[in-house]
Structure formats: structure tokens, C-alpha cells
Design a protein around this motif. Structure first.
Motif, mmCIF file in Angstrom:
data_model
loop_
_atom_site.group_PDB
_atom_site.id
_atom_site.type_symbol
_atom_site.label_atom_id
_atom_site.label_comp_id
_atom_site.label_asym_id
_atom_site.label_seq_id
_atom_site.Cartn_x
_atom_site.Cartn_y
_atom_site.Cartn_z
ATOM 1 N N ILE A 281 0.881 -1.167 0.000
ATOM 2 C CA ILE A 281 0.000 0.000 0.000
ATOM 3 C C ILE A 281 0.922 1.222 0.000
ATOM 4 O O ILE A 281 1.637 1.474 0.975
ATOM 5 N N VAL A 282 0.904 1.943 -1.095
ATOM 6 C CA VAL A 282 1.893 3.007 -1.284
ATOM 7 C C VAL A 282 1.205 4.281 -1.762
ATOM 8 O O VAL A 282 0.069 4.253 -2.263
ATOM 9 N N PRO A 283 1.893 5.412 -1.645
ATOM 10 C CA PRO A 283 1.319 6.656 -2.171
ATOM 11 C C PRO A 283 1.254 6.624 -3.693
ATOM 12 O O PRO A 283 2.108 6.028 -4.353
ATOM 13 N N ASN A 284 0.238 7.243 -4.244
ATOM 14 C CA ASN A 284 0.118 7.378 -5.693
ATOM 15 C C ASN A 284 1.045 8.518 -6.121
ATOM 16 O O ASN A 284 0.696 9.696 -6.040
ATOM 17 N N LEU A 285 2.220 8.153 -6.568
ATOM 18 C CA LEU A 285 3.241 9.152 -6.862
ATOM 19 C C LEU A 285 2.807 10.102 -7.965
ATOM 20 O O LEU A 285 3.149 11.294 -7.939
ATOM 21 N N ALA A 286 2.067 9.572 -8.940
ATOM 22 C CA ALA A 286 1.633 10.421 -10.051
ATOM 23 C C ALA A 286 0.671 11.500 -9.569
ATOM 24 O O ALA A 286 0.853 12.697 -9.863
ATOM 25 N N LEU A 287 -0.352 11.115 -8.821
ATOM 26 C CA LEU A 287 -1.347 12.077 -8.358
ATOM 27 C C LEU A 287 -0.739 13.068 -7.371
ATOM 28 O O LEU A 287 -0.899 14.294 -7.513
ATOM 29 N N SER A 319 -2.809 0.269 -4.085
ATOM 30 C CA SER A 319 -2.040 -0.958 -3.856
ATOM 31 C C SER A 319 -1.279 -1.324 -5.128
ATOM 32 O O SER A 319 -1.720 -1.036 -6.251
ATOM 33 N N SER A 320 -0.126 -1.974 -4.932
ATOM 34 C CA SER A 320 0.708 -2.369 -6.064
ATOM 35 C C SER A 320 1.623 -3.504 -5.615
ATOM 36 O O SER A 320 1.946 -3.638 -4.423
ATOM 37 N N THR A 321 2.010 -4.297 -6.572
ATOM 38 C CA THR A 321 3.022 -5.307 -6.244
ATOM 39 C C THR A 321 4.382 -4.613 -6.103
ATOM 40 O O THR A 321 4.604 -3.512 -6.629
ATOM 41 N N VAL A 322 5.278 -5.304 -5.434
ATOM 42 C CA VAL A 322 6.621 -4.737 -5.250
ATOM 43 C C VAL A 322 7.310 -4.545 -6.593
ATOM 44 O O VAL A 322 7.957 -3.515 -6.841
ATOM 45 N N TRP A 327 9.472 -1.183 -11.018
ATOM 46 C CA TRP A 327 9.801 -1.130 -12.436
ATOM 47 C C TRP A 327 8.652 -0.717 -13.359
ATOM 48 O O TRP A 327 8.917 -0.341 -14.508
ATOM 49 N N ASN A 328 7.423 -0.776 -12.916
ATOM 50 C CA ASN A 328 6.322 -0.522 -13.858
ATOM 51 C C ASN A 328 5.130 0.116 -13.139
ATOM 52 O O ASN A 328 4.005 -0.374 -13.201
ATOM 53 N N PHE A 329 5.399 1.215 -12.473
ATOM 54 C CA PHE A 329 4.363 1.878 -11.690
ATOM 55 C C PHE A 329 3.782 3.035 -12.516
ATOM 56 O O PHE A 329 4.518 3.904 -13.002
ATOM 57 N N HIS A 343 5.656 18.052 -22.494
ATOM 58 C CA HIS A 343 6.887 18.675 -22.017
ATOM 59 C C HIS A 343 6.944 18.706 -20.487
ATOM 60 O O HIS A 343 8.020 18.823 -19.905
ATOM 61 N N LEU A 344 5.788 18.604 -19.826
ATOM 62 C CA LEU A 344 5.754 18.557 -18.368
ATOM 63 C C LEU A 344 5.748 17.128 -17.830
ATOM 64 O O LEU A 344 6.205 16.888 -16.706
ATOM 65 N N VAL A 345 5.247 16.197 -18.623
ATOM 66 C CA VAL A 345 5.206 14.791 -18.199
ATOM 67 C C VAL A 345 5.921 13.971 -19.280
ATOM 68 O O VAL A 345 5.289 13.400 -20.169
ATOM 69 N N PRO A 346 7.255 13.893 -19.231
ATOM 70 C CA PRO A 346 8.005 13.239 -20.300
ATOM 71 C C PRO A 346 7.954 11.720 -20.254
ATOM 72 O O PRO A 346 8.309 11.065 -21.238
ATOM 73 N N VAL A 347 7.551 11.126 -19.135
ATOM 74 C CA VAL A 347 7.529 9.668 -19.016
ATOM 75 C C VAL A 347 6.173 9.245 -18.477
ATOM 76 O O VAL A 347 5.463 10.021 -17.812
ATOM 77 N N ASP A 348 5.811 8.006 -18.755
ATOM 78 C CA ASP A 348 4.556 7.465 -18.214
ATOM 79 C C ASP A 348 4.795 6.306 -17.265
ATOM 80 O O ASP A 348 3.848 5.699 -16.768
ATOM 81 N N ASN A 349 6.058 5.969 -17.035
ATOM 82 C CA ASN A 349 6.401 4.907 -16.096
ATOM 83 C C ASN A 349 7.044 5.539 -14.877
ATOM 84 O O ASN A 349 8.145 6.102 -14.958
ATOM 85 N N MET A 350 6.382 5.453 -13.739
ATOM 86 C CA MET A 350 6.843 6.094 -12.516
ATOM 87 C C MET A 350 7.530 5.114 -11.561
ATOM 88 O O MET A 350 7.704 5.432 -10.381
ATOM 89 N N GLY A 351 7.919 3.920 -12.049
ATOM 90 C CA GLY A 351 8.615 2.966 -11.184
ATOM 91 C C GLY A 351 9.865 3.589 -10.585
ATOM 92 O O GLY A 351 10.654 4.243 -11.281
ATOM 93 N N ILE A 352 10.047 3.406 -9.293
ATOM 94 C CA ILE A 352 11.109 4.137 -8.594
ATOM 95 C C ILE A 352 12.507 3.717 -9.071
ATOM 96 O O ILE A 352 13.405 4.557 -9.197
ATOM 97 N N LEU A 353 12.736 2.423 -9.339
ATOM 98 C CA LEU A 353 14.028 1.995 -9.871
ATOM 99 C C LEU A 353 14.121 2.222 -11.375
ATOM 100 O O LEU A 353 15.221 2.430 -11.904
ATOM 101 N N GLN A 354 12.979 2.186 -12.034
ATOM 102 C CA GLN A 354 12.972 2.469 -13.463
ATOM 103 C C GLN A 354 13.449 3.894 -13.730
ATOM 104 O O GLN A 354 14.191 4.145 -14.684
#
Length: 645
Positions: A281-287, A319-322, A327-329, A343-354
Motif C-alpha cells: 500500500i503506497v502513495p500514488n506518486l503520479a497524483l 495498492s501495487s506489487t513490489v 519497475w512498472n508503476f 513537455h511537463l510529463v516526459p515519461v509514463d512509467n513512474m517505477g522508482i528503480l525504473q
């Protein structure tokens, strides 16, 4: 034989007695042969009548040579010595017919054989000439072989002398230019194929990445307002092995080299006790991140953003898997926002290690070579620039003088400051001497990241290194890293906010009590070579929630600093062959090089003296004549062909 014969002078009295009877028979046989040849030379039936008698005489003569003249064998051995390379000389010696140097010539034969005719004399003379030619050819051949062997032997001794002298000279020079200094300079040259270069080009897989994430345990209670603090539970570690590769190496004439550095992280199940399929159970980093980014946006922008959130039904906690978290959040909000404002959102993958490793490839230019000893492997440029380009202050933004942490300059002193560049921290951080210790049998220095490295400076001049201009100042203990992540509101700190302002934890629960040994950063380096023996770089990434007013779904998160994860980069050690080479270079070589050099000097001089002695002794031996006698010289030459054996 006469008594003045050199052979008889060497005989004992017993030998003379034992050979007397044989000698008498020897003389009598020779006389009979000569008289028979003299009286029967005109008789045509001579050979037929006396053939059997002469064969018997020849057999008796051979027996005399074998039984009563053993010194002929000794003399033959002397001839062999001459053939083997020993200088031989010939002298006069006695025979039963007088003293002479060589076989009797034709005149002597005529005087001795009064009954010989001119034809027989001519025949015998021709035979002697042929024999002399044969002896001359044989002697010339033996002489050539003797000289050849002698030349080879002398050449070998001279070669040994030169080798000994060379060893002694080189060993003497090693006392001035020591092997230790030569080895250290060769390391600085980064020569392809040598251990220092090969180890740097493909570093061993000894860096472990341990990741700890924070699981929210009271999401519903916090969202409905029944609880005012967000409760967190640390989960980990998830262990990866970080692989560092260097490629596209180019050397420049100004004493620098450029290469591409590429890092990847690989998960190893055998090192982990936790599964990547577990649910968090993690924060929604995008929002939350987009809301914090729009904290100072105008009223209309916030209305439009609220409408979008309602339509997509995005929630601040999910909720999300580890694995997906690493890698794919993602979230539908990110994909829509990217299509609207790419130009403000250059990526759509917010995985922390990605976000860390998807572009962890940089072009680095460093100094190398003996003339850059104190600057060895410090950065000159990073991605073609001398600055990171993140901060206005050049002091904070420069990369010059820092390292990637793979190796440091040689001859590290306690008052040195080691500068470490880690792109995830968005700046260069210093390390200061903490203490000296022993590791793997070698003296080492420990340099620590200071506890106030993330604290806000009081001089005001370097404050720009901690806060992005135009944004509220962060509490002490936090360093703004948003320039490294597309201006996403993220800050870096020590794990569990160690040494940070307590205000950062006022809306959080469940964080552990910080421990410098568990949450601090340090490197243990061997000071002579500058090779890091162990290192631990620990940092925590945090989501910075600025005052978000006008965005109803996230208002409860205003002025919060939510920890996302913290990571430890741990160089657990060195491969055994690197450790062995370091131990030899640092411990064994400096102590033993003097004794090794002296030993080689003694060995070289001893080899020179020994070979010179051999040459001198051989020269004296060659000058001493060795008297040799031919068995043919003991008998007179006769013109008779019938008595030849």
C-alpha cells in the motif's frame, strides 16, 4: 725401445721387466721381416712361399701391441682430448731406430734397408706421401672441430658474464627506482591489458543494492480523517546486484580519458527472503506529485485538474506489487497528462528503480597518468560539461574534482576531502576522514559522509544547492533533487530522516530511530593505492508535498514529506586476486624490495666472477702443451707390402 723414450721414462720398473720378453720378440720379428724382404725381393715366388709365415708374423706383431703396449691406448685417448678441444703439441720421441719427429722419409728408408731396390723405394715413398696426406686431412678436420667447440665454449662463458653484469646493473638501479614506484606509476598510466585497467574496465560484481520500501498501514483511517498521521512500516531489503560497465574508452593528449559508464540492477532471488509479488500500500506518486507541482497554479488550472481527477477516479493511495512499484508503476492520470502536456510529463512509467536506471548511462571524462597523480580519476567533464547544469551556484554545480567512487587518487592523506558524485543525489557530496583501521591485513582509512551534508547552510551563499529557486525552502536535512527528475517534487535525505529537522516527521509514524552505523554513509579506502575496500552509500528519496490548496483529494497531504524508499549501495569487498595484488603491493613489496635487489646484485656479481674464473683457468689450460704420440710413430716405415697388417 731405447731408454730415453718419453714413454719408457713414465714406466715403472715392473712394467719394464714384464715387457722385456715381448720387446725382444718385437725387435726380432721386425728384423726378420726386413731381412726377408731384402733377400727375397727378386724372387717371383716370394709371396707364395712365405705368405703363411708373414701372416703369422703379423698376428704376433698385433699381439705385442695388445699385450705389451697398453700405452698406445692411453696415447689414443690423448688424441681424443685434442679432438674435444684441448690444445695438443707434438714432440720428439724415441723408437728402436732412433729419435725422430715424423715417419722415416725415403732416404732414411734406403739407408735402413740396404737391399731395397729403387722401385720398392719409390713405391714406399709414394705410399708414405699418400699416408701423410691422409694424416694431414684428418688433423685439419680435428683442428677445425676443436676450434669450433672451443669457440662455442668461450662464447657461452662470455654470454654468462654479460648476463651476470646486466642482472647486477638492473638490481643496482632498482635501489634508486624501486619496483614499488614503478608499479604505482604503471597503474596510473591505465595501460590496456594490465590488471589496473582490466579491473576498472569490467569491475567485479561486488556492489549490492538493498532497497527498503515503506508500506502504509492506515490508509483508510488517514483518508477519512480519523487519524492525523500516516503510519508507515519499513519492508526490506530487496537485494539487487548493481553491474557497472565501462565502454567506448578514448585517450586524449591532454592527460584525460573519456568513457561511457553504464549501470544496471539485477534482482537475485537467491539473495532475497522477500518476494517481488508481494502487495504494498503506497502513495500514488503520479497524483501526489502532480498536485505538489501545481501548488502555486492559478484557480482555473486547479479546477481543470480536479475535474480530471474526478473523471479518472484517481486515489492518493493505492495498492501495487513490489515489482510494479520498482519497475512498472503508473496511473491513468499520467498517460492522459502526457498526451496533454508532454513537455511537463516526459515519461509514463513512474517505477522508482525504473526512473533511476532507465537512463543510467553517462559520458565521463577523467584525468589519468603519473603527472595527474593527485587528480587521478577525478572528473573533468560529465556528459561533455564541467557542470551538472542543475544549480546556479557553480560551487554546488561543478563536477570537477569528484569521482564515481570506483577508485580514488593514490597517496590519500587524512586531511584530504574525497568528493563523490552519485547522479541520484543530484550533486557532489564530500567525505571526510573519520578514523584509521586495519582491513584484510592492511592499514585503511575510513571517510564518512558528514551528518550535516543535507543541512541547510547558514552562509546563504550555498543555499541554492539545497533549494530550487522560486520554491519554498526545505527543512534542514533535506536536499532538493527535483532538477534530476524532470522537476518532480522529490528530496534526498539520510534514511529515516537522520539528522533532519523534526518537523519533517510531524505527520508520520512508524519510522525507526536513526542509527549512524545503519543509516550513515562511508567508504573504507586503502590510502596507498586509493582503491576502495568497502563502501556503503545510503540515501532516502522522499515525496515533497507543498501546500496544496484547491485540490480536495490531496489536501490532507499538504506540507508533508512522505518517504518513498531508501537504498544502500554496498561494495561488499574485493575479489581475492585484487586483494592479493594489493597486499603484495602495499605490504610485501615495500619491505622486501631492498633485500631482493641486494640478492640479485650478489647473484649477478657472483655469476660474473665465476665465469671470469672459468675463462682464466681455461686460458691457462689451453696454453699448457699436452704431448701426444701416434702409434704409427713407434714403428719404422718399411717398403715391404707383404708385412703390412
Amino acid at each position: 725401445m731405447s731408454e730415453n723414450n718419453p714413454l719408457n721414462r713414465n714406466n715403472t720398473s715392473d712394467e719394464i721387466k714384464n715387457n722385456s720378453a715381448s720387446q725382444t720378440f718385437f725387435d726380432k720379428t721386425l728384423g726378420d721381416i726386413d731381412r726377408t724382404e731384402s733377400t727375397g725381393k727378386n724372387d717371383s715366388n716370394y709371396e707364395a712361399k712365405n705368405k703363411k709365415s708373414k701372416e703369422r708374423d703379423c698376428l704376433n706383431l698385433k699381439k705385442i701391441f695388445l699385450r705389451s703396449s697398453p700405452k698406445l691406448i692411453i696415447l689414443k685417448s690423448a688424441e681424443d682430448l685434442c679432438s674435444a678441444g684441448v690444445r695438443c703439441a707434438t714432440t720428439q720421441h724415441d723408437s728402436p731406430y732412433g729419435r725422430r719427429k715424423k715417419p722415416l722419409n725415403n732416404d732414411e728408408l734406403s739407408s735402413y734397408n740396404n737391399t731395397d731396390t729403387k722401385n720398392n723405394s719409390a713405391k714406399r715413398f709414394s705410399s708414405n706421401n699418400n699416408n701423410n696426406h691422409l694424416h694431414t686431412d684428418a688433423n685439419n678436420t680435428n683442428k677445425k672441430q676443436c676450434n669450433k667447440k672451443k669457440g662455442h665454449s668461450v662464447t657461452g662463458l662470455m654470454l654468462r658474464t654479460l648476463i651476470g653484469a646486466a642482472i647486477a646493473i638492473l638490481a643496482s638501479m632498482s635501489l634508486i627506482w624501486t619496483p614499488f614506484e614503478i608499479l604505482m606509476n604503471e597503474r596510473l598510466k591505465m595501460v590496456r591489458g594490465l590488471p589496473a585497467y582490466d579491473w576498472w574496465l569490467n569491475p567485479p560484481d561486488e556492489v549490492l543494492l538493498r532497497v527498503y520500501v515503506f508500506n502504509i498501514t492506515n490508509a483508510e483511517a488517514f483518508l477519512d480523517g480519523s487519524e492525523k498521521k500516516l503510519r508507515l512500516d519499513e519492508i526490506g531489503p530487496y537485494i539487487f546486484r548493481e553491474k557497472l560497465e565501462h565502454s567506448d574508452v578514448r585517450f586524449h593528449d591532454n592527460g584525460t580519458m573519456t568513457y561511457r559508464s553504464h549501470r544496471t540492477a539485477v534482482f537475485f532471488p537467491e539473495l532475497n527472503e522477500l518476494s517481488l509479488n508481494a502487495t504494498l500500500i503506497v502513495p500514488n506518486l503520479a497524483l501526489l506529485g502532480m498536485s505538489s507541482y501545481l501548488w502555486d497554479a492559478n484557480f482555473l488550472t486547479k479546477i481543470g485538474f480536479n475535474l480530471l481527477l474526478n473523471k479518472l477516479d484517481s486515489q492518493p493511495i493505492l495498492s501495487s506489487t513490489v515489482y510494479n512499484y520498482f519497475w512498472n508503476f503508473s496511473d491513468p492520470l499520467v498517460r492522459v497528462a502526457r498526451s496533454i502536456v508532454p513537455h511537463l510529463v516526459p515519461v509514463d512509467n513512474m517505477g522508482i528503480l525504473q526512473q533511476i536506471y532507465h537512463k543510467f548511462s553517462d559520458e565521463v571524462t577523467v584525468y589519468y597518468g603519473p603527472h595527474n597523480g593527485r587528480r587521478f580519476f577525478t572528473l573533468d567533464q560529465f556528459n561533455g560539461e564541467s557542470r551538472l547544469g542543475y544549480w546556479q551556484n557553480e560551487t554546488c554545480d561543478t563536477v570537477q574534482g569528484s569521482t564515481e567512487g570506483v577508485t580514488y587518487h593514490q597517496g590519500i592523506r587524512k586531511n584530504d576531502t574525497l568528493k563523490y558524485l552519485r547522479k541520484t543525489m543530484c550533486r557532489v557530496t564530500p567525505l571526510y576522514f573519520k578514523k584509521a583501521l586495519y582491513k584484510l591485513g592492511m592499514k585503511a582509512y575510513r571517510f564518512d559522509l558528514p551528518m550535516d551534508v543535507f543541512s541547510q547552510p547558514t552562509d546563504g551563499h550555498t543555499a541554492q544547492c539545497f533549494n530550487k529557486p522560486g520554491y519554498p525552502d526545505l527543512p534542514t536535512g533535506l536536499n532538493d533533487a527535483s532538477p534530476c527528475y524532470y522537476d518532480f517534487p522529490v528530496a534526498v535525505s539520510f534514511p529515516h530522516y537522520m539528522n533532519a529537522d523534526p518537523i519533517v516527521c510531524r505527520k508520520l509514524e512508524g519510522l525507526k530511530e536513526p542509527d549512524p552505523e545503519k543509516h550513515g554513509s562511508f567508504v573504507i579506502v586503502e590510502p596507498t593505492t586509493g582503491v576502495p575496500m568497502e563502501s556503503r552509500a545510503r540515501s532516502q528519496s522522499n515525496l515533497v508535498m507543498r501546500p496544496v490548496k484547491g485540490i480536495k483529494r490531496v489536501e490532507k497531504f499538504s506540507d508533508m514529506y512522505i518517504p518513498i524508499f531508501w537504498a544502500e549501495y554496498n561494495q561488499v569487498g574485493l575479489p581475492w586476486y585484487i586483494t592479493a595484488l594489493m597486499y603484495f603491493t602495499v605490504i610485501i613489496l615495500p619491505v622486501s624490495q631492498f633485500y631482493i635487489s641486494v640478492s640479485f646484485i650478489i647473484f649477478g656479481l657472483s655469476l660474473c666472477i665465476f665465469t671470469f674464473y672459468r675463462l682464466t683457468k681455461r686460458k691457462k689450460f689451453d696454453q699448457k702443451p699436452l704431448y701426444s704420440y701416434s702409434s704409427l710413430d713407434l714403428l719404422p716405415s718399411t717398403p715391404s707390402t707383404g708385412s703390412e697388417c
